[in-house]
Design a protein around this motif. Structure first.
Motif: not given
Length: 583
Positions: A19-29, A199-207
């Protein structure tokens, strides 16, 4: 070649998604901070750790050294502490700009490699001469020039072509056939490259995912971050069960083929699916034009309990449509196996335990082991037992304690020590011995983690002799993981402590030392914790054959003092005394 080889054969069981969701760059820290708070040793990010993370970020893309040049990566590998401290300050504020620069470098390498491959593939497709393969090569350093990079890519493409020719020597390897081979390999390359180029949302999640991978692994050899898809695979491996139709697929030159059926699964029971079948439809929709990942996603069934597959048999154009139930399937081949060898008036039993698994439907290593002992005793007097853990890489710590407890009546099995100095004792309180006769534990350099706990615990108490390679793998650390928690926001494992057996010895780095040395098939290879990047060091704690009960609260301690301490199993050396005669 490591990234490429991982894509060569996908053992796809189509486990249901977590059930995990895509993580975003804002949540890395936030996520990395959570991991560091739990870690046994590192509680703050230092310049040394961040430099490791930069190296890991680049190498997790280009582990084969076929994309990036030496002069492109050296500035990150040799960055000064001053620059690294400034980067740590930015990361603490949630700024991922430094990892974005690393991604830009990766993108440059990916675009360049694509251009070089396209040029070389045209030449190799049209070449009238048979290609000559170089020996399989791996590279320890990045290429110093684009010319050297071109040479590496050319060798890789030639090997790819010749491997397919070797698999089908009777085929006509004309330009069309060669083009199909390169199209297949290009799809595999693109699985590595496309996520970095999106690019876009998937790019942010992958980074965010790749940054967390590098940051997690910089802590030690076993801390790691997982995507939701990887967490699903890991959970399946730990629990030895999955939900699906029971087919194993491989992407080949002609398309996606069924290469195996899971024993007892819906596909095998139907009698209508065979290894070698070509998958042409999923749920009534053609798979032509879909990427391999899109096909796998379609196989998840969108919550439906039944899935229809369209298959073509070799040499036929007829489409065979088969409806299969999606259901929970236990991975029987990866569970405990038993054999019996007659000797005199009884038998010697052999139990092969591939891992310490635990899942639903009453599936666990300890439960299977108890049943195995019952079955062996039904076949005759059990005069001796061989426990084969030569290819056991670990599993659930709780299962290791329970399995060891079958042969240790009462006492400490494992001592665990955590980052703040907290020490806990995992005990067997059962009081029963399920077998008390001669016992040998077979180990190798590949025996790791929970397997080492069991081997060394039985060795400590003199319940068994350890026979095999001079030492086992050497993993003596404890990981906390969120992989089996379906409500987790992020999936990771982090090293939170070290474990020791009742003797106070740790298996970290040193492994379990065999009583009798008999080399295994792994003995010639550099396998083990000592060969990994960033392993934790070895240490010891006081022995606990006399349980100190320091982790037991006052109310319970009196019960342990009356009922447990007087009946502790004492270590013995009856089998170890025989070693000079046996070795």
């Amino acid at each position: 070649m490591r990234n490429l080889s991982r894509l060569m054969l996908c053992l796809t069981f189509f486990a249901s998604s977590l059930f995990g969701q895509d993580i975003t760059s804002r949540e890395v820290n936030e996520v990395f901070g959570e991991m560091m708070r739990l870690h046994v040793q590192h509680r703050t990010l230092t310049p040394v750790l961040l430099k490791r993370a930069y190296k890991l970020f680049l190498e997790q893309f280009d582990s084969s050294k076929i994309y990036l040049l030496e002069n492109e990566v050296v500035p990150y590998f040799e960055m000064t502490d001053g620059k690294l401290r400034k980067a740590i300050d930015r990361l603490d504020k949630g700024d991922l700009s430094d990892f974005m620069k690393l991604r830009s470098l990766v993108q440059k390498g990916a675009v360049r490699a694509r251009s070089l491959r396209a040029e070389m593939q045209k030449e190799l497709i049209l070449s009238a001469h048979d290609s000559v393969a170089s020996t399989g090569e791996s590279y320890l350093s990045f290429p110093k020039s684009e010319r050297e990079l071109r040479g590496r890519i050319h060798k890789l493409l030639v090997r790819a072509l010749l491997e397919e020719q070797k698999a089908a020597p009777a085929a006509d390897w004309n330009p069309t056939a060669r083009a199909k081979v390169f199209a297949l390999f290009e799809r595999r390359f693109q699985r590595i490259e496309v996520p970095y180029l999106e690019s876009g949302t998937r790019s942010d999640h992958f980074l965010a995912t790749q940054s967390l991978r590098a940051l997690a692994k910089c802590l030690d050899a076993h801390s790691a971050y997982f995507s939701p898809e990887e967490a699903t695979e890991m959970r399946t491996s730990l629990e030895k069960q999955f939900e699906g139709v029971g087919v194993v697929l491989r992407e080949g030159v002609e398309g996606i083929q069924v290469v195996n059926l899971v024993k007892g699964g819906p596909a095998e029971r139907s009698g209508r699916v065979q290894p070698g079948d070509l998958l042409v439809e999923v749920a009534g929709q053609p798979v032509e034009g879909l990427t391999y990942e899109q096909v796998l996603d379609a196989m998840k069934g969108r919550g439906k309990k039944e899935l229809q597959l369209g298959l073509k048999r070799r040499g036929s154009e007829e489409v065979i449509r088969v409806s299969l139930a999606r259901e929970k399937i236990a991975m029987q081949a990866d569970r405990l196996r038993i054999e019996a060898e007659p000797i005199g008036s009884g038998i010697i039993g052999r139990v092969t335990l591939p891992s310490f698994y635990e899942g639903g439907h009453l599936t666990s290593a300890e439960r299977d082991f108890r049943e195995a002992l019952k079955q062996l005793k039904k076949q005759g007097e059990l005069k001796g037992l061989v426990l084969d853990m030569r290819e056991n890489s670990g599993g659930f710590l709780s299962q290791a304690v329970k399995v060891a407890g079958l042969f240790i009546a009462r006492g400490v099995i494992v001592i665990s020590k955590y980052g703040q100095g907290e020490v806990r004792y995992l005990r067997n309180l059962d009081g029963r011995l399920f077998f008390d006769g001669p016992m040998v534990v077979l180990t190798s350099k590949a025996s790791a983690s929970a397997a080492e706990i069991v081997a060394q615990a039985l060795q400590d108490y003199g319940a068994a002799l350890v026979v095999g390679d001079e030492r086992t793998y050497g993993k003596g650390t404890i990981q906390y993981q969120t992989v089996t928690d379906q409500s987790a926001r992020a999936f990771y494992k982090v090293t939170v402590g070290r474990y020791y057996t009742a003797s106070g010895r740790s298996t970290q780095i040193d492994g379990v030392i065999a009583d009798i040395k008999i080399p295994s098939e792994f003995s010639a290879y550099n396998i083990g914790e000592r060969f990994l990047e960033y392993p934790l060091e070895n240490d010891r704690v006081p022995a606990a054959f006399v349980d100190p009960l320091t982790d037991i609260d006052g109310k319970s301690r009196s019960w342990f003092q009356r009922n447990y301490l007087p009946n502790l199993q004492k270590p013995q050396a009856r089998f170890q005394k025989m070693v000079p005669q046996l070795a």
